[in-house]
Write an enzyme that holds these catalytic residues in place. Structure first.
Site, PDB file in Angstrom:
ATOM      1  N   GLU A  36     -24.105  -9.647 -10.018  1.00 20.20           N
ATOM      2  CA  GLU A  36     -24.557 -10.600  -9.000  1.00 20.20           C
ATOM      3  C   GLU A  36     -25.877 -10.150  -8.383  1.00 20.20           C
ATOM      4  O   GLU A  36     -25.916  -9.255  -7.534  1.00 20.20           O
ATOM      5  CB  GLU A  36     -23.491 -10.762  -7.904  1.00 20.20           C
ATOM      6  CG  GLU A  36     -22.148 -11.251  -8.417  1.00 20.20           C
ATOM      7  CD  GLU A  36     -22.200 -12.639  -9.019  1.00 20.20           C
ATOM      8  OE1 GLU A  36     -23.054 -13.456  -8.593  1.00 20.20           O
ATOM      9  OE2 GLU A  36     -21.384 -12.928  -9.906  1.00 20.20           O
ATOM     10  N   GLU A  77     -20.833 -13.195   0.657  1.00 17.61           N
ATOM     11  CA  GLU A  77     -21.409 -13.207  -0.695  1.00 17.61           C
ATOM     12  C   GLU A  77     -20.361 -12.837  -1.734  1.00 17.61           C
ATOM     13  O   GLU A  77     -20.317 -13.442  -2.815  1.00 17.61           O
ATOM     14  CB  GLU A  77     -22.603 -12.257  -0.783  1.00 17.61           C
ATOM     15  CG  GLU A  77     -23.275 -12.277  -2.141  1.00 17.61           C
ATOM     16  CD  GLU A  77     -23.841 -13.635  -2.515  1.00 17.61           C
ATOM     17  OE1 GLU A  77     -23.549 -14.113  -3.638  1.00 17.61           O
ATOM     18  OE2 GLU A  77     -24.571 -14.226  -1.704  1.00 17.61           O
ATOM     19  N   GLU A  84     -17.470 -18.680  -7.468  1.00 18.37           N
ATOM     20  CA  GLU A  84     -18.306 -19.116  -8.592  1.00 18.37           C
ATOM     21  C   GLU A  84     -17.744 -18.623  -9.923  1.00 18.37           C
ATOM     22  O   GLU A  84     -17.768 -19.359 -10.909  1.00 18.37           O
ATOM     23  CB  GLU A  84     -19.736 -18.621  -8.403  1.00 18.37           C
ATOM     24  CG  GLU A  84     -20.482 -19.376  -7.333  1.00 18.37           C
ATOM     25  CD  GLU A  84     -21.923 -18.918  -7.186  1.00 18.37           C
ATOM     26  OE1 GLU A  84     -22.326 -17.940  -7.843  1.00 18.37           O
ATOM     27  OE2 GLU A  84     -22.650 -19.564  -6.415  1.00 18.37           O
TER      28      GLU A  84
END
Length: 129
Positions: A36, A77, A84
């Site tokens: 990420e 996050e 996601e």
């Protein structure tokens, strides 16, 4: 033996559960760092801002609040990245609900960053107003 409604992956109780949970958490942080880019960028920003929190914060509570906002951005996050990853596992094709879920996660990250910015500015300029 687990019951039909119980996940065989669910850990048991005791000290072993704590060690397994810590291991899974470390794996998650490692995966976030590896996969990420946004997490790496925010982690770098936190590394820069953490020493500044001790300079900008005039009291213990202010310093802790500044640090809490940074950790909050990382937490949001991580949750967004998890959402996601699940959405991408379900389907890589465009689906309105999956798109909405990703957009909502992104909005949560943005709100955390905006809130962090407001808090930092407010604490930094407070002595001057």
């Amino acid at each position: 033996m687990t019951s039909p409604n119980e996940s065989p992956f669910k850990s048991k109780s005791g000290i072993q559960r704590i060690f397994k949970a810590a291991q899974y958490s470390a794996q998650g942080l490692k995966a976030a760092f590896k996969h990420e880019a946004a997490f790496r960028q925010e982690l770098l920003l936190c590394a820069i801002m953490t020493p500044l929190a001790f300079y900008v914060g005039r009291t213990l509570l202010e310093t802790l609040f500044l640090l809490a906002t940074l950790v909050g951005v990382l937490i949001v996050e991580l949750l967004n990245s998890a959402l996601e990853a699940l959405a991408d596992q379900i389907s890589l094709e465009h689906h309105p609900l999956l798109g909405r879920a990703k957009d909502l996660g992104s909005a949560a990250v943005m709100l955390a960053i905006v809130f962090t910015t407001i808090v930092w500015i407010a604490i930094a300029i407070d002595p001057f107003i």
